[in-house]
Motif scaffolding. Sequence first.
Motif, PDB file in Angstrom:
ATOM      1  N   ALA A   1       8.026  -0.509  28.223  1.00 17.45           N
ATOM      2  CA  ALA A   1       7.272  -1.684  28.141  1.00 17.45           C
ATOM      3  C   ALA A   1       6.149  -1.520  29.216  1.00 17.45           C
ATOM      4  O   ALA A   1       5.187  -2.026  29.076  1.00 17.45           O
ATOM      5  N   SER A   2       6.569  -1.249  30.347  1.00 16.82           N
ATOM      6  CA  SER A   2       5.667  -1.066  31.336  1.00 16.82           C
ATOM      7  C   SER A   2       4.548  -0.162  31.076  1.00 16.82           C
ATOM      8  O   SER A   2       3.272  -0.197  31.228  1.00 16.82           O
TER       9      SER A   2
ATOM     10  N   ASN B   1      15.923 -14.977  32.416  1.00 13.56           N
ATOM     11  CA  ASN B   1      14.701 -14.283  32.124  1.00 13.56           C
ATOM     12  C   ASN B   1      14.820 -12.815  31.755  1.00 13.56           C
ATOM     13  O   ASN B   1      15.808 -12.165  31.956  1.00 13.56           O
ATOM     14  N   ASN B   2      13.740 -12.142  31.644  1.00 10.48           N
ATOM     15  CA  ASN B   2      13.903 -10.609  31.397  1.00 10.48           C
ATOM     16  C   ASN B   2      14.441  -9.936  32.303  1.00 10.48           C
ATOM     17  O   ASN B   2      15.314  -9.010  32.039  1.00 10.48           O
ATOM     18  N   ALA B   3      14.086 -10.025  33.576  1.00 12.54           N
ATOM     19  CA  ALA B   3      14.460  -9.247  34.822  1.00 12.54           C
ATOM     20  C   ALA B   3      15.888  -9.480  34.961  1.00 12.54           C
ATOM     21  O   ALA B   3      16.952  -8.906  35.074  1.00 12.54           O
TER      22      ALA B   3
ATOM     23  N   PRO C   1       6.635  -3.615  38.826  1.00 15.44           N
ATOM     24  CA  PRO C   1       8.032  -4.241  38.067  1.00 15.44           C
ATOM     25  C   PRO C   1       9.246  -3.522  38.540  1.00 15.44           C
ATOM     26  O   PRO C   1      10.333  -3.877  38.059  1.00 15.44           O
TER      27      PRO C   1
ATOM     28  N   ASN D   1      12.303  -1.757  37.938  1.00 14.47           N
ATOM     29  CA  ASN D   1      13.065  -1.591  37.007  1.00 14.47           C
ATOM     30  C   ASN D   1      13.612  -3.012  36.278  1.00 14.47           C
ATOM     31  O   ASN D   1      14.587  -3.182  35.773  1.00 14.47           O
ATOM     32  N   SER D   2      12.683  -3.918  36.477  1.00 15.53           N
ATOM     33  CA  SER D   2      12.887  -5.142  36.118  1.00 15.53           C
ATOM     34  C   SER D   2      12.674  -5.547  34.510  1.00 15.53           C
ATOM     35  O   SER D   2      12.809  -6.657  34.012  1.00 15.53           O
ATOM     36  N   ARG D   3      11.863  -4.220  34.151  1.00 12.25           N
ATOM     37  CA  ARG D   3      11.881  -4.388  32.553  1.00 12.25           C
ATOM     38  C   ARG D   3      11.874  -2.951  32.242  1.00 12.25           C
ATOM     39  O   ARG D   3      11.877  -1.895  32.811  1.00 12.25           O
ATOM     40  N   ASP D   4      11.794  -2.756  30.726  1.00  7.53           N
ATOM     41  CA  ASP D   4      12.150  -1.345  30.339  1.00  7.53           C
ATOM     42  C   ASP D   4      10.796  -0.363  30.466  1.00  7.53           C
ATOM     43  O   ASP D   4       9.690  -1.040  30.284  1.00  7.53           O
TER      44      ASP D   4
ATOM     45  N   ARG E   1      17.936  -7.736  32.071  1.00 10.80           N
ATOM     46  CA  ARG E   1      18.125  -6.346  32.484  1.00 10.80           C
ATOM     47  C   ARG E   1      19.082  -6.206  33.522  1.00 10.80           C
ATOM     48  O   ARG E   1      19.821  -5.089  33.497  1.00 10.80           O
TER      49      ARG E   1
ATOM     50  N   GLN F   1      16.542  -3.522  41.418  1.00  8.13           N
ATOM     51  CA  GLN F   1      15.393  -3.146  40.442  1.00  8.13           C
ATOM     52  C   GLN F   1      14.321  -2.855  41.224  1.00  8.13           C
ATOM     53  O   GLN F   1      13.297  -2.570  40.552  1.00  8.13           O
TER      54      GLN F   1
END
Length: 666
Positions: free
Chosen positions: A644-645, A127-129, A636, A638-641, A132, A487
């Motif tokens: 993007a947040s 998944n995304n997290a 979130p 650092n689980s996504r850019d 990353r 994260q």
Amino acid sequence: MIETLLAPSPLPFAAPPFDRIDPAAYLPAIRQGIAEAAADIAAIVEDPAPPSFDNTIVALERAGARLARARRIFWTVSSAQADETIHAIEAEIGALLTAHGTSIGHNPDLFARVKSVWEARDTAGLNNAQARLLEHGYRGFVDGGALLDAADKARFAAIATELSSLGTLFGQNVMAAAADWHLLLDPADLDGLPQALRESSARRAEARGDRGKHLITLDRGDAENFLTFSTRRDLRETLWRAFTTRCDGGAHDNRDIVDRMLALRRERAALLGYKSHADYALVDSMAKTPDAAEALLMRVWTPALAQVAAEQAELQAVARSDGQTAEIAPWDWRFYAERVRRDRYALDGAEVKTYLTLDRVRAAAFDCAARLYGLTFERRQDLPGWHPDVDAWAVSRNGATIGLLYTDYLARPEKHGGAWMGSLRVQEKIDAPVVPPVLPITYLVANFAKAPPGADTALSISEARTLFHEFGHALHALLSDVTYPSQAGTAVARDFVEFPSKFMEHWIVAPDTLARLGMPADLIAAIGQADDFGQGFATIELVASSLLDLAVHRSTEAAPDSAAITRATLDRIAMPAAIAPRHGLTHFTHIFDGGYAGAYYSYLWAEVLDADAFAAFEDIFDPALADRFRREILAPGNSRDPLASFIAFRGRPPEEAPLLRDRRLA
């Protein structure tokens, strides 16, 4: 003895039993923790199963848990309550942890497993997290020297060890220089000073055996209050020169340390294939490159120069009305700016402080968090702190416990200067649902001058902002909702981490908040109007330090001359003579004893994000919008850019126009 530091605590929240920790246990506990962490790494390397995300990347997330517990407790105490025992072992512990980290990063068998997982990332169903986490893990090994040959790895390790020791010495020198200097005053020297500063300085003098005198220190709160209110221009100059030249010569000289650290950082960056340390430091930032960071700074610098020229002309006119024929000097600026605010806007800084007592401002921060995010804070007197001034607070959201917060707000000689937030434990749910999610334990530290017994500690509007700023960091940690500990919360890009904290500052100057503190409407209006004045000064002070940080860390010289780079940079940007950078290099702990080297510009970029995000709030207590901020920005981690947040919250990339409007530079 060492198990008190390594083992989970039996206290509620597994809070550290600070009252039972023997300082002599720190070093052996760290050594034991390193040995256990090394065994965890060996188990990953020796796993006969093919490398996978779970048995390699997730296993690395779990490795060294007992070491992490002891390490976090030690660094908390060493920064907030350090005695000679702590100072004596800081450098050694720093070197041990640096060597341990380097040994992990340079383990070829471990890197081979990480690289194998990374190369199969597109078919691993992550998944995304998870993707990353893997990407950051792989890049961390590469930037940690995993691809270097044996000789370069040895040099890389030696550089890391020396930088760790020099950073510790730099910070200790700054503390020692502040402790060694004082301005001892007679009652006749106190004209203009607020009552709170008179009382705190009298208590400090009496504690040193100078009853009847008043002692002013180099703590930033002391210094800025004195420069703002003292009518004695000669004493303002004395204090300003001492404050701005800390560790620039003398017994605690940091000049050679600065140049050596710059040289080592440049060499390390070159080993890794980067043009400069700034290029190395910003590769994982939102700016990405030093050119982009400097371009942002200069877009703000140019209009700020025009604004500050107008401010200076106004201050000069006030000074001349006082009979001062000399040009406005750096030690005059805050004093006459306060005069303008008082005369033009009827803003009396001393009167403001009567409403901004520490307990009330802290309660206001808690109240804002309740109205925005549904949080409640319950004092836990059963949980010891590292000092009697420390309070513990159980934090709940909508009735469910979400973490623990420590607050340590009063100045002490044992503390580092300034204010900061840290974590004793980070939120994660790596083993959920088998194991309940791990709740965060965070803490806030400041250096507000303590009132005498029976009186309330009074804060300036600037100090109240500081409390809300650090509280914003704490909310980022407390409202984290991620799976993997690395994260969690504030473990985000350096130029994103200051965004939630800057964002929270808006609520202490909100008319609704100030009214709840009992402040009259005319004073609230004066604060709002006075915020318009002085933005040029505040911008120049901050951006100059950011440009200096970039300049010294962009150097490609084998032996950088920081003093020469400073002079050339300030000449190039036409630094006004009447303003000094907020931080001189020899006491710039953010970049020489902290994590902001090459990235101090992050504070300004965070203001871009903050101003743009806050512009969305027509009602600053809009619960739906606040909840979206929590979900998209705070939770979130650092689980996504980070971009993007921000887009998830704002609906588009950030724009600079709101910042320029907020700083009156549009």
